[in-house]
Design a protein around this motif. Structure first.
Motif, short mmCIF file in Angstrom:
data_model
loop_
_atom_site.label_atom_id
_atom_site.label_comp_id
_atom_site.label_asym_id
_atom_site.label_seq_id
_atom_site.Cartn_x
_atom_site.Cartn_y
_atom_site.Cartn_z
N PRO B 133 84.24 164.29 -74.52
CA PRO B 133 83.05 163.43 -74.48
C PRO B 133 83.36 161.98 -74.88
O PRO B 133 84.18 161.74 -75.76
N VAL B 134 82.69 161.06 -74.21
CA VAL B 134 82.93 159.65 -74.48
C VAL B 134 82.12 159.17 -75.67
O VAL B 134 82.36 158.09 -76.19
N THR B 135 81.16 159.97 -76.10
CA THR B 135 80.36 159.57 -77.25
C THR B 135 79.79 160.83 -77.91
O THR B 135 80.00 161.94 -77.41
N ALA B 136 79.09 160.65 -79.02
CA ALA B 136 78.54 161.81 -79.72
C ALA B 136 77.34 162.37 -78.95
O ALA B 136 76.77 161.71 -78.08
N SER B 137 76.99 163.60 -79.29
CA SER B 137 75.79 164.26 -78.75
C SER B 137 75.81 164.37 -77.24
O SER B 137 74.83 164.03 -76.56
N VAL B 218 86.60 164.72 -88.78
CA VAL B 218 87.33 163.48 -88.52
C VAL B 218 86.71 162.38 -89.37
O VAL B 218 85.48 162.31 -89.48
N ASN B 219 87.54 161.53 -89.95
CA ASN B 219 86.97 160.44 -90.74
C ASN B 219 86.86 159.14 -89.97
O ASN B 219 86.80 158.07 -90.55
N GLU B 220 86.86 159.25 -88.65
CA GLU B 220 86.61 158.09 -87.79
C GLU B 220 85.18 158.19 -87.26
O GLU B 220 84.63 159.29 -87.13
N ALA B 221 84.61 157.05 -86.90
CA ALA B 221 83.29 157.07 -86.27
C ALA B 221 83.42 157.73 -84.90
O ALA B 221 84.47 157.61 -84.25
N PRO B 222 82.38 158.43 -84.43
CA PRO B 222 82.47 159.16 -83.15
C PRO B 222 82.94 158.28 -82.00
O PRO B 222 83.73 158.72 -81.16
N GLU B 223 82.46 157.04 -81.95
CA GLU B 223 82.78 156.19 -80.80
C GLU B 223 84.24 155.76 -80.79
O GLU B 223 84.73 155.21 -79.81
N ARG B 224 84.97 156.02 -81.88
CA ARG B 224 86.37 155.60 -81.92
C ARG B 224 87.33 156.71 -81.51
O ARG B 224 88.53 156.52 -81.49
N LEU B 225 86.81 157.88 -81.18
CA LEU B 225 87.72 158.98 -80.88
C LEU B 225 88.42 158.81 -79.53
O LEU B 225 89.58 159.11 -79.39
#
Lengths: 175, 308
Positions: B133-137, B218-225
Motif C-alpha cells: 500500500p502507498v498509504t495507511a488504511s 514500525v517507528n516510521e510514519a506510514p507515509e514514509r514506508l
C-alpha cells in the motif's frame, strides 16, 4: 509416497537455502553494481526459490540459475547505466562463480581468522563500515576523515584481507 | 594482478567509477579470466564482511533485547530472515479466535479496536491496489476481489468477503498476499500489546493451504514506508522495523470451515504504525485452482487498565 507436508517442505527449503545462501549472495553481488541492489535481488531470488522449490532438484545449480535470471531482470531495468554489466559478462561471471563456490567457502572460513589478525580498532572500523545503515560520510566525519580517505583505507584493508584469506587457504592446502 | 586491477574493482564496489571506467572494467572482465576471478573473490569478501558485521550486530541486539525475552520478536536480530526465525521456532504460534478473545475480558485489561479499513470487506466496490500500500488504511496486495457467498463459502461476517485468487493471468499464485498499514495512536506506555486476527477459508477442501498472519511494528510514519517496504523487509533487516510477530496454521485437508487465527505481540510505545500482512501459502504441488477467502480482520490494542 505421500508428498511432504508444508512444514517438511519448509524445513527442506531452509536447510538447502542455508547451505547455499552466502554462495548465492556472492554470485548475485558479483552481477549487480551495489550491495543494496544485491540485497534487493536476493529478496526476489528467495521468493522465487521458495515459490518454485522442488525438494528433489539439485538445489544449488537450480538456485544459481534462478538468481542469474532474477538479476538479469533487475539489470535490464537499468540497461542504460554503464555500471551495469551486459548479459554476456553476466553469463561469464555465472559460469566462473559456480566453479569458485568451494574456494569461496574456504575464503569465508579463513576471513574470521584474518579479521582476528587485525588490530581491534581496525577490525571494529571495517565491520562498522559494513554494518547495514552505516553511512560512510557520517562514519568518516565521526573519525575526522574525509569520505575519500575512509574509502582508501577500506581499499587497503580489503586488499590485505583478500591476500590473507588466499594465503591462509594456500597454507591449509599444503599442510 | 597489478594494483590498478584491485583499484578498479574496489572503486566499482564503492560505486565510484566513471562511466568510461565502468565500460573499461566490463571490457577487461570479459577478456581476462584472472581478472574475473579476482573480481569474484572481492565480491565474496564483500558479502562475507557484510555477514560478519551482521553477526556482530545481531549479537549486540541480542544483548539489548534480553530483558524482553517474552516478546515474540523485538529487535533486529530476530527480524533477520523470517524463514530462519520460523525454523528456530521463534515466531510461530497459533491461537484460535476464542483464545484470542479469551483474555480480552480479563480484569484490568482494556482492549481498544484500532481502525482497520474495510475489516469485513463489505464494500463490493472496494478497489485493491497491487503490491504494497502507498498509504495507511488501504488494502493492497495480490489479485483479489470482494465477493458475496460463492463456491460453497459464505462470508464469516456480513454479506461479503475477500477472494484471494490462486491463479492470475493464467499463472498460479502460490502465495496470495494482502497488506494494510495501520497508523497507531500515541501510547503513553513503554510497551503495549497488539492483537491481530483474521479468518480464512478455502474453496478447495482437498487442499491444505497454510494461512499466515504477520504484523510488523514500525517507528516510521506510514507515509514514509514506500512501495518497496515489504519486499525489503522480507529478508532484510532495517532499523525502523522494531517488533514483529507471525502466526500460521496449516489447514488440514477436508476442512472447509472458516479458520480464525491471530497473534498477540508486544510493541514499543514509540511504534507509529503497524504493517499487517495476511497470506495463504499453497502447497507447491496443489492444483491451486480454487480461491481462498479472507474475512473478519481485527486489530486491537490491549493495555493494562488503570482500574484496580
Amino acid at each position: 509416497m505421500s508428498p511432504p507436508s508444508e512444514h517438511e517442505r519448509h524445513a527442506q527449503f531452509l536447510r538447502h537455502y542455508a547451505e547455499s545462501e552466502l554462495a548465492l549472495h556472492t554470485f548475485v553481488r558479483s552481477l549487480v553494481p551495489t550491495r543494496q541492489m544485491a540485497s534487493e535481488v536476493m529478496q526476489d531470488v528467495i521468493l522465487v526459490l521458495w515459490e518454485k522449490f522442488d525438494a528433489a532438484a539439485d538445489f544449488q545449480g537450480w538456485a544459481f540459475g534462478v538468481a542469474k535470471n532474477v538479476a538479469l531482470r533487475h539489470l535490464r531495468r537499468q540497461a542504460r547505466d554503464r555500471h551495469v554489466f551486459d548479459d554476456e559478462l553476466v553469463n561469464q561471471l555465472a559460469d566462473d562463480a559456480v566453479t569458485l563456490v568451494p574456494v569461496h567457502d574456504e575464503h569465508r572460513e579463513a576471513l574470521e581468522r584474518c579479521l582476528d589478525k587485525l588490530p581491534a580498532s581496525q577490525r571494529e572500523l571495517v565491520l562498522t563500515a559494513y554494518t547495514k545503515g552505516t553511512r560512510m560520510d557520517e562514519l568518516a566525519s565521526r573519525r575526522g576523515q574525509t569520505p575519500m580517505a575512509l574509502y582508501k583505507w577500506l581499499h587497503r584493508i580489503r586488499q590485505a584481507l583478500l591476500e590473507c584469506v588466499e594465503r591462509t587457504r594456500a597454507q591449509e592446502e599444503h599442510a | 594482478m597489478n594494483s590498478d586491477s584491485h583499484d578498479l574493482i574496489q572503486r566499482h564496489m564503492a560505486g565510484l567509477l566513471t562511466n568510461d571506467e565502468a565500460v573499461a572494467l566490463q571490457t577487461r572482465l570479459k577478456a581476462d579470466t584472472d581478472l574475473r576471478r579476482l573480481y569474484l573473490h572481492y565480491m565474496n569478501l564483500d558479502v562475507a564482511l557484510e555477514a560478519q558485521a551482521g553477526v556482530r550486530d545481531r549479537g549486540i541486539d541480542l544483548l539489548r533485547s534480553a530483558p524482553m525475552a517474552e516478546n515474540k520478536r523485538i529487535g533486529r536480530w530476530l527480524s533477520w530472515r523470517p524463514l530462519t526465525a520460523a525454523a528456530a521456532g521463534i515466531a510461530f504460534g497459533m491461537f484460535c479466535s476464542s483464545l484470542v478473545f479469551g483474555f480480552v475480558g480479563q480484569h484490568g485489561v482494556k482492549k481498544t479496536l484500532l481502525a482497520v479499513h474495510e475489516p469485513s470487506f463489505e464494500d463490493a466496490q472496494m478497489s485493491l491496489a497491487k503490491g504494497f500500500p502507498v498509504t495507511a488504511s488501504l488494502w493492497a496486495g495480490d489479485v483479489s476481489k470482494v465477493v458475496p457467498a460463492e463456491n460453497g463459502v459464505t462470508p464469516k461476517d456480513g454479506h461479503h468477503m475477500l477472494r484471494l485468487e490462486t491463479t492470475a493471468y493464467g499463472r498460479s499464485v502460490l502465495f496470495p498476499r494482502l497488506y494494510q498499514i495501520i497508523a497507531l495512536p500515541p501510547s503513553g506506555s513503554e510497551l503495549r500489546e497488539i492483537e491481530v486476527s483474521a479468518s480464512f477459508a478455502s474453496a478447495d477442501p482437498s487442499s491444505s493451504p497454510y494461512y499466515t498472519v504477520r504484523a510488523y511494528a514500525v517507528n516510521e510514519a506510514p507515509e514514509r514506508l514506500g512501495p518497496d517496504w515489504f519486499a525489503r523487509h522480507w529478508f532484510i533487516e532495517r532499523d525502523e522495523f522494531i517488533a514483529s510477530a507471525e502466526t500460521g496454521f496449516e489447514n488440514p485437508p477436508g476442512n472447509a470451515k472458516w479458520q480464525s487465527i491471530g497473534l498477540r505481540m508486544q510493541v514499543p510505545g514509540n511504534a507509529r504504525c503497524l504493517v499487517v500482512f495476511l497470506g495463504v501459502k499453497n502447497q507447491a504441488n496443489s492444483q491451486a485452482s480454487k480461491p481462498h477467502y479472507l474475512d473478519a480482520v481485527e486489530v486491537s490494542s490491549v493495555e493494562a487498565s488503570s482500574i484496580p
